[in-house]
Design an enzyme around this catalytic site. Sequence first.
Site, mmCIF file in Angstrom:
data_model
loop_
_atom_site.group_PDB
_atom_site.id
_atom_site.type_symbol
_atom_site.label_atom_id
_atom_site.label_comp_id
_atom_site.label_asym_id
_atom_site.label_seq_id
_atom_site.Cartn_x
_atom_site.Cartn_y
_atom_site.Cartn_z
ATOM 1 N N ASP A 95 1.513 -17.330 -5.847
ATOM 2 C CA ASP A 95 2.131 -16.171 -6.494
ATOM 3 C C ASP A 95 1.065 -15.409 -7.265
ATOM 4 O O ASP A 95 0.982 -15.477 -8.486
ATOM 5 C CB ASP A 95 3.256 -16.628 -7.421
ATOM 6 C CG ASP A 95 3.972 -15.447 -8.065
ATOM 7 O OD1 ASP A 95 3.941 -14.348 -7.489
ATOM 8 O OD2 ASP A 95 4.548 -15.627 -9.164
ATOM 9 N N HIS A 112 1.987 -8.903 -4.097
ATOM 10 C CA HIS A 112 0.910 -7.953 -3.813
ATOM 11 C C HIS A 112 1.506 -6.556 -3.655
ATOM 12 O O HIS A 112 2.260 -6.284 -2.723
ATOM 13 C CB HIS A 112 0.188 -8.365 -2.535
ATOM 14 C CG HIS A 112 -0.884 -7.421 -2.102
ATOM 15 N ND1 HIS A 112 -2.173 -7.482 -2.579
ATOM 16 C CD2 HIS A 112 -0.855 -6.369 -1.249
ATOM 17 C CE1 HIS A 112 -2.895 -6.526 -2.021
ATOM 18 N NE2 HIS A 112 -2.111 -5.827 -1.210
ATOM 19 N N GLU A 116 2.821 -10.510 -0.305
ATOM 20 C CA GLU A 116 3.087 -9.076 -0.301
ATOM 21 C C GLU A 116 4.596 -8.822 -0.287
ATOM 22 O O GLU A 116 5.402 -9.694 0.057
ATOM 23 C CB GLU A 116 2.442 -8.412 0.918
ATOM 24 C CG GLU A 116 2.382 -6.895 0.831
ATOM 25 C CD GLU A 116 1.430 -6.286 1.846
ATOM 26 O OE1 GLU A 116 1.141 -5.081 1.743
ATOM 27 O OE2 GLU A 116 0.978 -7.006 2.754
ATOM 28 N N ASP A 131 0.848 -1.190 0.000
ATOM 29 C CA ASP A 131 0.000 0.000 0.000
ATOM 30 C C ASP A 131 0.887 1.245 0.000
ATOM 31 O O ASP A 131 2.113 1.159 -0.119
ATOM 32 C CB ASP A 131 -0.925 -0.008 1.217
ATOM 33 C CG ASP A 131 -0.151 -0.004 2.529
ATOM 34 O OD1 ASP A 131 -0.140 1.037 3.193
ATOM 35 O OD2 ASP A 131 0.456 -1.046 2.877
#
Length: 864
Positions: free
Chosen positions: A721, A673, A730, A346
Amino acid sequence: MIRRRRRLALLAATTLALSAAGAGVAYAEVPPDAPEQISNGDFSEGLAPWFTYGTGTPDVSDGRLCTTVAGGLANPWDAGIGHDGVKLNAGAEYVLGFDISATPGMSVKAILQLGSAPYTTYAAVDAVAGTETKRVEQTVVVPDDNPNAQLVFQVGGAAAEQRLCLDNVSLRGGEAAPPYVPDTGPRVRVNQVGYLPGGPKNATVVTEATDPLRWELRSAAGTVVADGESTPRGVDEASGQNVQTIDFSSVQTPGAGYTLVADGETSHPFDISGDLYDRLRADSMQFFYAQRSGIAIDGDLIGEEYARPAGHLGVAPNQGDIEVPCVPGTCDYSLDVRGGWYDAGDHGKYVVNGGIAAYQLLSTFERTKTAETAAGGAALGDSTLRLPERGNEVPDVLDEARWEIEFLLRMQVPAGEPLAGMAHHKIHDKAWTGLPLAPEDDPQPRELHPPSTAATLNLAAVAAQCARLFAPYDAAFAARCGTAAKTAYAAAKAHPERYAPSSGVGGGPYDDTDVTDEFYWAAVELYLTYGTKAYLADVTASKHHTGDVFAAAGFGWQSVAALGRLDLATVPNGLPAAEKTRIRASVTDAADNHLATLRAQAYGLPMPANGYFWGGTSNVINNAVVLATAFDLSRDAKYRDGAVQAADYLFGRNALNMSYVTGWGEQHARNQHSRIFGHQLDPSMPNPPAGSLAGGPNADLQDPFAANLLAGCEPMFCYVDDINSYATNEVAINWNSALAWFASFLADQGDAKAVPAQTCAVAYQVHGVWPDGSNTQVTIRNTGTTPVNGWTLRYAYTGDQQVTQGWSAQVSQTGATVTAKNLSWNATIAPGESVTFGLLAKPGTLANPAPNLITVNGSSCALS
């Protein structure tokens, strides 16, 4: 999510939806047991994997999602609620249903669409939401296959502010996903990168056989260069597989393209080479430049596919990190908190995670002062990384760490404010955003979250470390770090129980209700930097000073006492000799425990069978860091070999036959991610750069994508994956910082041949200290059996001491490193003989204990 620059494409896209209402099309009834394609549609598990954009902070309670939507937004798509990773089959019928309400009332459009350019709409359902909750259901047919489609509720465009609630979202139909069966490749599992010539070479064979198997090691030309029998190991607890192991450590001949053959299977190819990991050192550190916030990323440095504008500097649609307010009701000021690294997948920035990550980069450099194989840090010097700061006469690893440290310093509460000196816990978006999303396209408001004791102590520890490491390169910045460290530590002692909450929206909580380990770590770093009795008293008073700080499952951001212990064991300090011996023994004792665990695991990693959790690959590495440190302290090759063997798991010797480092190994992770590296969802975006570490197998399966796909998995198989699996795949700065430290150690080992015996001893004696100087005498004794013909002695100061004069040797100093070379008349040291030289130094303001590593002609000497 829909970015501003996508909107024209979205408007222009042809709507291919066929709705049951008004289209005059008859549909077969979707069976009631049709597969469900939506995860957490009743919001019983919180918000994930849903995201919002353009709305207020979503509230997920009582089994529904509610949020505020501002009035007066120009377009419906200016605000939305979305869900990625929806599987669609061409021509299949679906029932799209949801419960919705809005006060005072509004129109809503639910759209199934391609989640990246050209953002084609597959189906759309219109609804009018009023104050009473209503159920909307409609049958739709989609024209295209898409395993990663997006469902978005467009909720903008109303004249008045709305309070909108959504619940029981369902998309039934299509085909049930077939049982997930990972492609694990050949049953002979090796380190796909390779092995060091003098290091351990082990492999694992998945087989039904219970008797030993014949194996062959073959060259790239197919020639058999070694053979032998495997060792049966039974059923491996972590994978559920019956396995056998192969040890071919006796082969030391370098070469490329080796393969291992056993039980009718041929492994992926691998190399035997002393420079296997040289590039990994740079790749793993380059990751941090790609994660930088507040600076344009230069494609000429890192690759054109990674070039992007600066994120979060207030350029629309960003609202910027230059003047960020606090979460309402927590403070009445704003801070400039630009810069730093985006934490993980993020766009948030977190002090506790940034703290351990910055520490590990700094520690990577600090190790060059204390570890014989680090060769004085030549491989970590200026212009060794592709950074904009290269060429400034500062080691590049310090430049990269500084980018984060500057951010950490900005997170400190200003003087004159309540809680002055403490550090805000984190800064991130007001609401979660979807995948993918480049930093410069993030439209969410940013918020500072309240200060916490844990964050404050992370700042104190890292800033203290900064003060001593930057002192030889930038005295002003070092002093700034030192002031911040002392201020933060005092503030934390004044507010010892301000804990971060365990919940939040728009970013991770990073909560921690035991900060005794943070107090210990901070006190250690301040003591190492300043050497004062007050900090030493806090160190020795901590329960962690004599407690067991090395857990079997490793250390991490929430358990940092091990960081203090490792630094007390390696960084020169003024502790009594007996205390230093005890502390170093605690490291080698922990390393012995990790070796026992490694030998008990059929896949040969220093992690127990129950150690597969969120980010577990970094914990494997951190246990390898303990092994590596034990080697640096003891020169005992068993610890080096254990650390080197731990790398095998990362690069393919595991149940999935998968390298968890992007770009490294025949079969490696590609789709971690990340909002920044969203290639799987948007082909115009890149995959993560080479050297990016995936979180790895996680038996807890905290994300819906992994939970649906991998339910019932054996621990080592709990990984996929896929960009949608944030619990297993992530990226994160604290995981890559562990990899960077470890990669540097691995690269330093070269051929990993037998450790030579020490053939010299050095006495370093300070004969006098006065306010602006000190007098030191250094004696080198040849303890070997052959003469030394010409000598160069090196050591590094811990802090800001500067040599001003030398005699009986050519003495110079670069950064913290002191070099003394023989003169013509004392170049030869016969066996059993000694030479002595002296120097004067200016002490500076920091602690300057005697060095604990002194080398002569590149080899360490015993200290006498």
